[in-house]
Structures are given as structure tokens and as C-alpha cells.
Design a protein around this motif. Structure first.
Motif, short mmCIF file in Angstrom:
data_model
loop_
_atom_site.label_atom_id
_atom_site.label_comp_id
_atom_site.label_asym_id
_atom_site.label_seq_id
_atom_site.Cartn_x
_atom_site.Cartn_y
_atom_site.Cartn_z
N ASN A 53 -7.51 8.95 1.49
CA ASN A 53 -7.84 7.70 2.19
C ASN A 53 -7.77 6.50 1.25
OD1 ASN A 53 -8.54 9.37 4.43
ND2 ASN A 53 -10.62 9.59 3.62
N ASN A 54 -6.81 6.53 0.34
CA ASN A 54 -6.77 5.51 -0.72
C ASN A 54 -6.40 4.13 -0.18
OD1 ASN A 54 -5.81 8.28 -1.81
ND2 ASN A 54 -6.66 7.25 -3.59
N PHE A 55 -7.14 3.14 -0.60
CA PHE A 55 -6.85 1.74 -0.24
C PHE A 55 -5.68 1.21 -1.07
CE2 PHE A 55 -7.81 -2.88 -0.16
CZ PHE A 55 -7.93 -3.05 1.21
N HIS A 56 -5.48 1.76 -2.27
CA HIS A 56 -4.37 1.37 -3.15
C HIS A 56 -3.46 2.59 -3.36
CE1 HIS A 56 -7.28 -1.80 -3.93
NE2 HIS A 56 -6.32 -2.52 -4.45
N VAL A 58 0.90 4.04 -4.03
CA VAL A 58 2.12 3.75 -4.79
C VAL A 58 3.06 2.81 -4.05
CG1 VAL A 58 3.38 5.78 -3.95
CG2 VAL A 58 3.91 4.85 -6.21
N ASP A 59 3.11 2.93 -2.73
CA ASP A 59 4.00 2.08 -1.93
C ASP A 59 3.27 0.93 -1.26
OD1 ASP A 59 6.33 3.63 -2.43
OD2 ASP A 59 5.64 5.10 -0.94
N GLY A 60 1.96 0.84 -1.48
CA GLY A 60 1.15 -0.18 -0.83
C GLY A 60 0.63 -1.21 -1.82
N ARG A 61 -0.70 -1.33 -1.88
CA ARG A 61 -1.29 -2.39 -2.70
C ARG A 61 -1.12 -2.18 -4.20
NH1 ARG A 61 -4.36 -1.90 1.88
NH2 ARG A 61 -4.81 -3.84 2.99
N TYR A 62 -0.72 -0.96 -4.62
CA TYR A 62 -0.46 -0.77 -6.05
C TYR A 62 1.02 -0.77 -6.38
CZ TYR A 62 -4.72 -0.45 -8.77
OH TYR A 62 -5.84 -0.75 -9.48
N ALA A 63 1.86 -1.23 -5.46
CA ALA A 63 3.28 -1.38 -5.78
C ALA A 63 3.51 -2.30 -6.98
CB ALA A 63 4.04 -1.88 -4.55
N PRO A 64 2.75 -3.39 -7.17
CA PRO A 64 2.94 -4.22 -8.37
C PRO A 64 2.62 -3.45 -9.66
CG PRO A 64 1.83 -5.49 -6.68
CD PRO A 64 1.83 -4.06 -6.22
N ALA A 97 -7.09 5.36 -7.26
CA ALA A 97 -7.52 3.98 -7.06
C ALA A 97 -8.09 3.81 -5.66
CB ALA A 97 -6.34 3.03 -7.26
N ASN A 98 -9.38 3.52 -5.60
CA ASN A 98 -10.07 3.25 -4.34
C ASN A 98 -9.82 4.32 -3.28
OD1 ASN A 98 -11.51 1.05 -5.14
ND2 ASN A 98 -10.21 -0.47 -4.16
N ALA A 99 -10.17 5.55 -3.64
CA ALA A 99 -10.22 6.59 -2.63
C ALA A 99 -11.27 6.20 -1.59
CB ALA A 99 -10.57 7.93 -3.27
N GLY A 100 -10.97 6.40 -0.32
CA GLY A 100 -11.89 5.97 0.73
C GLY A 100 -12.84 7.07 1.13
N PRO A 101 -14.02 6.70 1.59
CA PRO A 101 -15.01 7.71 1.96
C PRO A 101 -14.57 8.53 3.15
CG PRO A 101 -15.74 5.52 2.65
CD PRO A 101 -14.52 5.33 1.81
N ALA A 102 -15.03 9.76 3.19
CA ALA A 102 -14.79 10.66 4.32
C ALA A 102 -16.14 11.03 4.91
CB ALA A 102 -14.05 11.91 3.86
N ASP A 103 -16.35 10.71 6.18
CA ASP A 103 -17.65 10.97 6.83
C ASP A 103 -18.79 10.33 6.03
OD1 ASP A 103 -16.43 12.48 8.86
OD2 ASP A 103 -16.49 14.28 7.59
#
Length: 314
Positions: A53-56, A58-64, A97-103
Motif C-alpha cells: 500500500n505504498n504512497f511512494h 517506483v513509477d509514482g511519487r518516487y519516479a524523481p 517508502a511510506n508503506a500504508g497501513p492495513a486494517d
């Protein structure tokens, strides 16, 4: 609330000013270059986790960040498998990087946490990044396996009697002499780092503080609490009483480095510093940028982290 909203990092702005339509995206004008790449080709493999559930990603917000590392000669790919089921195969460095919470809790199973710890202890290299709430909660169990405590809220500093900011800048005079700061030569020395809305950290015995938390910094448990504090202060409430009721002293760091068995670990309490994002508004406000596009020292900091993790720095 205007001063508070402008002081907050851009992730928080979407909540602080919901009436204004916004679009947050990777900055299309950010094109990182490296004057002297560490590797001509086929550098170490960096796996950026995308399975939790990463917010960042490789192809998203951490592409830079990916573009920066590739310019330095690293091979970068996204991770799609659990860590106990092939997610660590072939990795020279694992970036979470910024793994998202689960439950509401950790997205990592106990088996995955043990797999990562065992991998690092045997010589693996880990860059663990967990931002403001709720990302500290998500990463807490994994961080604890390495002896790291997370504040889990919103770290901030006072900039006046009634003003606060979550954008924290670390100048050269705040740094020690860890190789991540000094680099391989004078040109690679980190001059400053800016964090854009994160949490605070405390490392295990023997860890080195890379980013020492701003003197007097505090932490609110979540964004509504931080907003309530800002409103209270702006309304003229007694400062010390409001701070004591709605926040706690921040932990001592926002960046840590340490060895773990035969491996190396870097933990950061803010993720945007290694990205390059832009927020565009529909009401004519100018674009707002945050990350490496606004704080050039952040890119060198990111490169030096990877150089230390992969053994180019002692």
C-alpha cells in the motif's frame, strides 16, 4: 488558518484547504543529472517496495528519486512480492517508502518482518522511510525490529509566538561528520536538507543522527490535532498551555544511520525530501513545489545515502 496552511507541507494542504481544487503530481520540469556517476553501468540493484500500500512507488511519487539513482548508475526496479516470498531476491538495497497501513496497523506480516531483519543482518541494505501519520503506525513494527522508535504524528517547530511550520530545514551547522554528510569529496558534502511534513525518530544504541530534530520541535498525534493547535494559537490562546495539551516533545531525529549485523540501515521520518512534486490549484494560485526541486541539497543527501548503503562510503 491561512498562515498555518501555507506553512504545512504539501501533502497536508489537501486536507487543510479542501475548498480549493488541487492536483498533486510529479514535477514534470525536474530532470536530475549527476556530474560524475558512481557507476558507469550495471550498478547495484535498488528495489523500491510497491507491495504494501505504498504512497511512494517506483513509477509514482518516487519516479524523481528513481531518475536520480539511475543517473548515478544504479539499476532500479519496483518490488511487487512479499518480503518472505521473493520480494528480496536480487536486491542490493531495499527501499520502503511510506508503506500504508492495513486494517489500521502494519501492512507487513510477522514473517515478512523477520525476513527483512534476517536479510539485513546477513548483509542486506535497507532504506526505510515513514512519514507523518498514518505512515509511522504502518512502519512501527518493522522499525521496532531494528530498535527504532517512531513518533507517528506530525512533527513541527514554532516560527513565532503563534506560528508553526512542519517544513523543517537542516543547515550545514546542524550536521555531524558521518560519511553520508561528508560524501566522497568536498563537492559531495551535504550543505542542507529540507523535510516537508514528517514525523520524528529515535534510533537504537550506536545509531548516528543524520538529521537532528530542530531544537524545541514538538509533535501532534494527527492532522486534526495539529490544525486545532494552530487555530488555538492563532486565536490568542496561551502558547505553552496549548502546546502541552495538544502536542508532545519530538523525538531527537528525522534521519538515522546504523549497522545491523553485517548490514546497513538508514531510516528517514519524511519521504517528500527525496521526491519532486508540484501542486497545481484551480483558483489561479501559483504552483507550489516540494522536494528535490525546491531543496537542491536533498538530492546529494539521497545519493550519499545510497553510496553509504552500497559501500562506496565507509
Amino acid at each position: 488558518m491561512r498562515r498555518f496552511a501555507l506553512a504545512l507541507g504539501l501533502i497536508a494542504l489537501a486536507v487543510a484547504a479542501p475548498a480549493v481544487a488541487q492536483q498533486q503530481m510529479t514535477d514534470p520540469d525536474f530532470h536530475p543529472t549527476v556530474a560524475r556517476p558512481a557507476f558507469a553501468a550495471d550498478g547495484p540493484v535498488v528495489v523500491i517496495d510497491g507491495a504494501h500500500n505504498n504512497f511512494h512507488t517506483v513509477d509514482g511519487r518516487y519516479a524523481p528519486f528513481v531518475a536520480l539513482l539511475r543517473a548515478d548508475g544504479y539499476q532500479v526496479r519496483g518490488g511487487t512480492a512479499p518480503f518472505d516470498a521473493g520480494g528480496l531476491e536480487g536486491a542490493g538495497v531495499l527501499v520502503i517508502a511510506n508503506a500504508g497501513p492495513a486494517d489500521g496497523g502494519s501492512p507487513f506480516t510477522a514473517s515478512e518482518i523477520e525476513a527483512v531483519e534476517r536479510w539485513v543482518r546477513g548483509g542486506g541494505r535497507l532504506l526505510l522511510i515513514a512519514d507523518h501519520a498514518p505512515f509511522g503506525t504502518a512502519a512501527e513494527a518493522l522499525a521496532a525490529r531494528f530498535g527504532v522508535k517512531m513518533g507517528k504524528g506530525y512533527a513541527f517547530a514554532m516560527t513565532g509566538e503563534a506560528d508553526l511550520t512542519t517544513n523543517l530545514t537542516y543547515p550545514a551547522e546542524a550536521f555531524g561528520d558521518h560519511p553520508i554528510i561528508t560524501g566522497r569529496n568536498a563537492d559531495e558534502r551535504v550543505s542542507s536538507v529540507t523535510a516537508f511534513t514528517g514525523q520524528s525518530l529515535q534510533g537504537p544504541e550506536g545509531s548516528v543522527i543524520l538529521l537532528p530534530m530542530t531544537v524545541g520541535a514538538r509533535e501532534a498525534r494527527d492532522l486534526p490535532t495539529l490544525q486545532a493547535l494552530a487555530e488555538r494559537l492563532e486565536g490568542g490562546a496561551a502558547r505553552e498551555a496549548a502546546l502541552a495539551e495538544l502536542s508532545t516533545p519530538a523525538l531527537p531525529a528525522q534521519g538515522l544511520a546504523f549497522t545491523h549485523g553485517e548490514g546497513r540501515v538508514v531510516v528517514l521520518g519524511e519521504a517528500g525530501m527525496l521526491s519532486a512534486q508540484v501542486v497545481r490549484y484551480s483558483d489561479g494560485q501559483p504552483d507550489r513545489r516540494f522536494g528535490m526541486n525546491m531543496a537542491p541539497g536533498n538530492a546529494q543527501f539521497g545519493l550519499n545515502i545510497l553510496h553509504w548503503l552500497t559501500g562506496l562510503l565507509p
